[in-house]
Design an enzyme around this catalytic site. Structure first.
Site, PDB file in Angstrom:
ATOM      1  N   HIS A  68       0.824  -1.222   0.000  1.00 52.92           N
ATOM      2  CA  HIS A  68       0.000   0.000   0.000  1.00 52.92           C
ATOM      3  C   HIS A  68       0.856   1.270   0.000  1.00 52.92           C
ATOM      4  O   HIS A  68       0.312   2.367  -0.048  1.00 52.92           O
ATOM      5  CB  HIS A  68      -0.940   0.029   1.210  1.00 52.92           C
ATOM      6  CG  HIS A  68      -1.946  -1.087   1.217  1.00 52.92           C
ATOM      7  ND1 HIS A  68      -2.797  -1.319   0.160  1.00 52.92           N
ATOM      8  CD2 HIS A  68      -2.232  -2.031   2.154  1.00 52.92           C
ATOM      9  CE1 HIS A  68      -3.567  -2.374   0.443  1.00 52.92           C
ATOM     10  NE2 HIS A  68      -3.236  -2.826   1.637  1.00 52.92           N
TER      11      HIS A  68
ATOM     12  N   ASP B 209      -2.595 -10.598  -2.393  1.00 51.74           N
ATOM     13  CA  ASP B 209      -3.151 -10.135  -1.116  1.00 51.74           C
ATOM     14  C   ASP B 209      -4.649  -9.846  -1.312  1.00 51.74           C
ATOM     15  O   ASP B 209      -5.081  -9.500  -2.407  1.00 51.74           O
ATOM     16  CB  ASP B 209      -2.410  -8.854  -0.704  1.00 51.74           C
ATOM     17  CG  ASP B 209      -2.730  -8.391   0.699  1.00 51.74           C
ATOM     18  OD1 ASP B 209      -1.913  -8.653   1.601  1.00 51.74           O
ATOM     19  OD2 ASP B 209      -3.786  -7.754   0.891  1.00 51.74           O
TER      20      ASP B 209
ATOM     21  N   HIS C  84      -6.212  -7.375  -0.391  1.00 53.98           N
ATOM     22  CA  HIS C  84      -6.389  -5.957  -0.701  1.00 53.98           C
ATOM     23  C   HIS C  84      -5.698  -5.615  -2.014  1.00 53.98           C
ATOM     24  O   HIS C  84      -4.625  -6.144  -2.318  1.00 53.98           O
ATOM     25  CB  HIS C  84      -5.775  -5.087   0.403  1.00 53.98           C
ATOM     26  CG  HIS C  84      -6.355  -5.337   1.760  1.00 53.98           C
ATOM     27  ND1 HIS C  84      -5.769  -6.197   2.665  1.00 53.98           N
ATOM     28  CD2 HIS C  84      -7.474  -4.856   2.345  1.00 53.98           C
ATOM     29  CE1 HIS C  84      -6.509  -6.219   3.772  1.00 53.98           C
ATOM     30  NE2 HIS C  84      -7.550  -5.420   3.593  1.00 53.98           N
TER      31      HIS C  84
ATOM     32  N   ASP D  30      -4.137 -12.882   3.441  1.00 47.84           N
ATOM     33  CA  ASP D  30      -5.382 -12.420   4.052  1.00 47.84           C
ATOM     34  C   ASP D  30      -6.618 -12.701   3.194  1.00 47.84           C
ATOM     35  O   ASP D  30      -7.728 -12.310   3.566  1.00 47.84           O
ATOM     36  CB  ASP D  30      -5.307 -10.935   4.460  1.00 47.84           C
ATOM     37  CG  ASP D  30      -4.637 -10.065   3.424  1.00 47.84           C
ATOM     38  OD1 ASP D  30      -4.350 -10.546   2.318  1.00 47.84           O
ATOM     39  OD2 ASP D  30      -4.395  -8.873   3.727  1.00 47.84           O
TER      40      ASP D  30
HETATM   41 ZN    ZN Z   1      -3.921  -7.170   2.745  1.00 49.74          ZN
END
Ligand code: ZN
Length: 341
Positions: free
Chosen positions: A158, A193, A195, A282
């Site tokens: 991120h 991931d 995200h 995740d």
């Molecule tokens: Zn993540």
């Protein structure tokens, strides 16, 4: 498969996490690395200590102002007096016609995209150690290893060129990709991931030499909400070298593996000679963030699919939060990779 790990991640032990207006203990805790390490030991992976590469590899990805901010942030903050135990911005300027601030509170706002990357006294040391873990793994692949796993904490995907956010400070996967670029003309980054890898997308968005692919929970219901849609395809020389594959809430193994096949097809047509996997765990059915529903056997299948790309590979740890099967999922994905190689 060899695995790079350093205990130095422990100096970064954030607490603050703002969820729907409620302050909680963050899910990005040092214990994550303990469970991942247990997963490596269960898989009988040889552990390698990272080499210190200094600022060079980090500076290929991040701006001088940002690195300087991160390095001096805690000292400037703690010198303010009446400052809290962690640095959390009270402003996030959108920079339109803005001026780079000299005050630490202004710089903190300038360089953070959200409140999920609190900076404490050991954050810079931990982030640097994490980037060294990634670069060491990339260097081992440059030196002839087929595939190496980097147990990075804090995670990185991120983080933008000059922005921290979402538990991330230095973009370890991007740094590894830039390190590989020294010998490889074209590199792909595949982010699994849960995200969207918004920082990685941002760093390479206008680059035609690094293909970024992210498979993630649809941002219409999941962080980072404003990036990660399928229409974001890159710009300028990078147009067509960014691929987002958003998935519906609760997507399980079979549909996940189908998405991976789409990613593989796109990556093969780009014809890179090396691969970085942004290996979040995740997407697990047991992850507390509860976006997707990949099982431990699903992670084994993901590992097999990644191995079949046939590319020299650096696997960089991203997210994956405390659950009873976090370590087992790492053992499964790396085991699947080894079995299919
Ligand atoms: Zn993540």
């Amino acid at each position: 498969m060899k695995a790079v790990y350093s205990d130095l991640h422990r100096s970064h032990d954030p607490q603050f996490f703002l969820v729907r207006g409620v302050v909680q203990r963050t899910t990005e805790q040092p214990e994550r690395a303990d469970r991942l390490l247990a997963g490596l030991k269960a898989g009988k992976h040889t552990l390698i200590e990272p080499t210190k590469f200094g600022q060079g590899p980090r500076a290929r990805v991040h701006s001088p102002e940002y690195l300087s901010f991160l390095e001096g942030a805690w000292d400037e903050w703690s010198a303010l007096g009446n400052a809290g135990p962690e640095m959390i911005a009270n402003m996030h300027p959108v920079r339109n016609a803005g001026t780079y601030p000299t005050h630490i509170v202004g710089k903190l706002g300038w360089h953070t995209v959200d409140t999920a990357a609190p900076i404490g006294p050991g954050t810079w040391a931990g982030a640097c150690a994490s980037s060294d873990v990634a670069v060491t793994a990339a260097q081992m692949v440059l030196d002839g290893e087929d595939a190496v796993y980097a147990l990075c904490r804090p995670p990185g995907h991120h983080a933008y060129r000059d922005l921290a956010g979402g538990f991330c400070f230095l973009n370890n996967g991007a740094i590894a990709a830039e390190h590989l670029r020294q010998k490889h003309e074209r590199v792909a980054i595949l982010d699994v991931d849960v995200h969207h890898g918004n920082g990685t997308q941002g760093i390479f968005y206008e680059r035609g030499d690094v293909f970024t692919v992210s498979i993630h929970a649809d941002p219409s219901f999941f962080y980072p909400f404003v990036w990660g849609y399928a229409h974001e395809r890159g710009a300028g020389p990078g147009l067509g070298t960014n691929l987002n594959i958003p998935l519906a809430k609760g997507t399980g193994d079979d549909d996940y593996v189908k998405a991976l096949a789409l990613a593989e097809k796109a990556i093969r047509s780009f014809a890179p000679t090396a691969l970085v996997v942004a290996l979040g765990l995740d997407a697990s059915e047991k992850d507390p963030l509860a976006g997707l529903a990949v099982t431990t056997d699903g992670f084994r299948r993901i590992g097999e699919a990644l191995a079949r790309f046939g590319l020299p590979t650096v696997l960089v740890q991203e997210g994956g939060y405390l659950s009873d099967i976090l370590g087992a999922n790492l053992t499964a994905v790396l085991g699947g990779f080894e079995a299919a190689r």
